[in-house]
Motif scaffolding. Sequence first.
Motif, PDB file in Angstrom:
ATOM      1  N   GLU A  17      46.113  49.220  -7.741  1.00  0.00           N
ATOM      2  CA  GLU A  17      45.262  49.689  -6.644  1.00  0.00           C
ATOM      3  C   GLU A  17      46.055  50.217  -5.452  1.00  0.00           C
ATOM      4  O   GLU A  17      45.699  51.234  -4.860  1.00  0.00           O
ATOM      5  CB  GLU A  17      44.376  48.547  -6.137  1.00  0.00           C
ATOM      6  N   ARG A  18      47.125  49.487  -5.084  1.00  0.00           N
ATOM      7  CA  ARG A  18      47.796  49.745  -3.805  1.00  0.00           C
ATOM      8  C   ARG A  18      49.249  50.175  -3.898  1.00  0.00           C
ATOM      9  O   ARG A  18      49.838  50.560  -2.886  1.00  0.00           O
ATOM     10  CB  ARG A  18      47.774  48.466  -2.959  1.00  0.00           C
ATOM     11  N   GLY A  19      49.875  50.008  -5.048  1.00  0.00           N
ATOM     12  CA  GLY A  19      51.305  50.266  -5.159  1.00  0.00           C
ATOM     13  C   GLY A  19      52.107  49.083  -4.659  1.00  0.00           C
ATOM     14  O   GLY A  19      51.553  48.079  -4.185  1.00  0.00           O
ATOM     15  N   TYR A  20      53.416  49.196  -4.771  1.00  0.00           N
ATOM     16  CA  TYR A  20      54.297  48.074  -4.419  1.00  0.00           C
ATOM     17  C   TYR A  20      54.268  47.762  -2.927  1.00  0.00           C
ATOM     18  O   TYR A  20      54.109  46.608  -2.529  1.00  0.00           O
ATOM     19  CB  TYR A  20      55.727  48.382  -4.878  1.00  0.00           C
ATOM     20  N   VAL A  21      54.422  48.770  -2.094  1.00  0.00           N
ATOM     21  CA  VAL A  21      54.464  48.540  -0.644  1.00  0.00           C
ATOM     22  C   VAL A  21      53.143  47.945  -0.160  1.00  0.00           C
ATOM     23  O   VAL A  21      53.125  47.042   0.678  1.00  0.00           O
ATOM     24  CB  VAL A  21      54.799  49.847   0.112  1.00  0.00           C
ATOM     25  N   GLY A  22      52.042  48.415  -0.681  1.00  0.00           N
ATOM     26  CA  GLY A  22      50.730  47.937  -0.257  1.00  0.00           C
ATOM     27  C   GLY A  22      50.335  46.586  -0.819  1.00  0.00           C
ATOM     28  O   GLY A  22      49.269  46.066  -0.490  1.00  0.00           O
ATOM     29  N   THR A  23      51.176  46.029  -1.659  1.00  0.00           N
ATOM     30  CA  THR A  23      50.896  44.732  -2.274  1.00  0.00           C
ATOM     31  C   THR A  23      51.736  43.672  -1.578  1.00  0.00           C
ATOM     32  O   THR A  23      52.918  43.518  -1.870  1.00  0.00           O
ATOM     33  CB  THR A  23      51.198  44.771  -3.791  1.00  0.00           C
ATOM     34  N   SER A  24      51.115  42.960  -0.684  1.00  0.00           N
ATOM     35  CA  SER A  24      51.841  41.924   0.058  1.00  0.00           C
ATOM     36  C   SER A  24      51.721  40.585  -0.667  1.00  0.00           C
ATOM     37  O   SER A  24      50.754  40.348  -1.406  1.00  0.00           O
ATOM     38  CB  SER A  24      51.264  41.785   1.467  1.00  0.00           C
ATOM     39  N   PRO A  25      52.673  39.696  -0.443  1.00  0.00           N
ATOM     40  CA  PRO A  25      52.559  38.354  -1.021  1.00  0.00           C
ATOM     41  C   PRO A  25      51.251  37.662  -0.614  1.00  0.00           C
ATOM     42  O   PRO A  25      50.621  36.998  -1.438  1.00  0.00           O
ATOM     43  CB  PRO A  25      53.778  37.617  -0.466  1.00  0.00           C
ATOM     44  N   LYS A  26      50.820  37.874   0.618  1.00  0.00           N
ATOM     45  CA  LYS A  26      49.573  37.261   1.078  1.00  0.00           C
ATOM     46  C   LYS A  26      48.375  37.793   0.289  1.00  0.00           C
ATOM     47  O   LYS A  26      47.488  37.032  -0.111  1.00  0.00           O
ATOM     48  CB  LYS A  26      49.378  37.517   2.571  1.00  0.00           C
ATOM     49  N   ALA A  27      48.348  39.114   0.044  1.00  0.00           N
ATOM     50  CA  ALA A  27      47.251  39.707  -0.728  1.00  0.00           C
ATOM     51  C   ALA A  27      47.248  39.163  -2.157  1.00  0.00           C
ATOM     52  O   ALA A  27      46.186  38.903  -2.732  1.00  0.00           O
ATOM     53  CB  ALA A  27      47.373  41.231  -0.738  1.00  0.00           C
ATOM     54  N   ILE A  28      48.427  39.006  -2.732  1.00  0.00           N
ATOM     55  CA  ILE A  28      48.535  38.450  -4.087  1.00  0.00           C
ATOM     56  C   ILE A  28      47.981  37.033  -4.109  1.00  0.00           C
ATOM     57  O   ILE A  28      47.166  36.686  -4.976  1.00  0.00           O
ATOM     58  CB  ILE A  28      50.003  38.457  -4.572  1.00  0.00           C
ATOM     59  N   GLN A  29      48.394  36.221  -3.157  1.00  0.00           N
ATOM     60  CA  GLN A  29      47.937  34.823  -3.090  1.00  0.00           C
ATOM     61  C   GLN A  29      46.426  34.758  -2.905  1.00  0.00           C
ATOM     62  O   GLN A  29      45.747  33.950  -3.562  1.00  0.00           O
ATOM     63  CB  GLN A  29      48.643  34.094  -1.953  1.00  0.00           C
ATOM     64  N   GLN A  30      45.895  35.602  -2.035  1.00  0.00           N
ATOM     65  CA  GLN A  30      44.451  35.597  -1.806  1.00  0.00           C
ATOM     66  C   GLN A  30      43.688  36.000  -3.058  1.00  0.00           C
ATOM     67  O   GLN A  30      42.707  35.363  -3.428  1.00  0.00           O
ATOM     68  CB  GLN A  30      44.092  36.538  -0.643  1.00  0.00           C
ATOM     69  N   ARG A  31      44.132  37.043  -3.710  1.00  0.00           N
ATOM     70  CA  ARG A  31      43.444  37.497  -4.925  1.00  0.00           C
ATOM     71  C   ARG A  31      43.550  36.444  -6.027  1.00  0.00           C
ATOM     72  O   ARG A  31      42.602  36.232  -6.767  1.00  0.00           O
ATOM     73  CB  ARG A  31      44.021  38.833  -5.394  1.00  0.00           C
ATOM     74  N   ALA A  32      44.702  35.808  -6.137  1.00  0.00           N
ATOM     75  CA  ALA A  32      44.915  34.798  -7.184  1.00  0.00           C
ATOM     76  C   ALA A  32      44.255  33.466  -6.847  1.00  0.00           C
ATOM     77  O   ALA A  32      44.040  32.642  -7.737  1.00  0.00           O
ATOM     78  CB  ALA A  32      46.412  34.598  -7.411  1.00  0.00           C
ATOM     79  N   GLY A  33      43.970  33.256  -5.574  1.00  0.00           N
ATOM     80  CA  GLY A  33      43.391  31.983  -5.153  1.00  0.00           C
ATOM     81  C   GLY A  33      44.394  30.847  -5.213  1.00  0.00           C
ATOM     82  O   GLY A  33      44.039  29.708  -5.514  1.00  0.00           O
ATOM     83  N   VAL A  34      45.658  31.173  -4.932  1.00  0.00           N
ATOM     84  CA  VAL A  34      46.708  30.147  -4.927  1.00  0.00           C
ATOM     85  C   VAL A  34      47.462  30.201  -3.602  1.00  0.00           C
ATOM     86  O   VAL A  34      47.414  31.197  -2.892  1.00  0.00           O
ATOM     87  CB  VAL A  34      47.700  30.330  -6.106  1.00  0.00           C
TER      88      VAL A  34
END
Length: 190
Positions: A17-34
């Motif tokens: 959806e966003r590419g590497y730069v647009g993918t923050s660790p916080k966004a990953i954690q939020q999407r994963a629910g971890v």
Amino acid sequence: MDAREKLIRSTQALLWERGYVGTSPKAIQQRAGVGQGSMYHHFGGKSDLALAAIERCSEQIKSFAKDKLQGPGTAYERIEAFLLQERNVLQGCQLGRLTADPEIVVNDNLHRPVHETFDWLQQKVSAVIREGIADGQFDPELEVEDTAAAITGILQGGYVLAKAAGNDEPYFRAVRGMLALLKPKQRPNE
């Protein structure tokens, strides 16, 4: 699904959806629910997690391609099945999107599986074309590697055309054009 799997799947989706730069660790954690601790328990950082997600994507693309390219039918029918297989055209290719991501391109570790997957795909398509030539289905003068690169290019370019138009018809038009060029010639006595 465990936390590691959630992180990989979430990163795959976000990279698409966003590419590497647009993918923050916080966004990953939020999407994963971890939480952050869980992320860093399984991965050394964003780059390690992105590599796992890219490698997973590569495995999925290879499985997707093998299913059609090594399935039943003539060489032409297998290439046709591969190109016309159901896919979300307007989202494009997960790995194809990363080829234009400047952070992926300059990071050899992240770029390697992207390049290797496209190289693998072209080799598989080349093998099918060689079979078609050997069976007398395709012109023996056909340049195998160039044709395999053209098929891969039509696939990726079709995604771009579809996204630009906002509908999937340009993708299917490009695919139909490639298939028409490959279509086996009828022999005079057939």
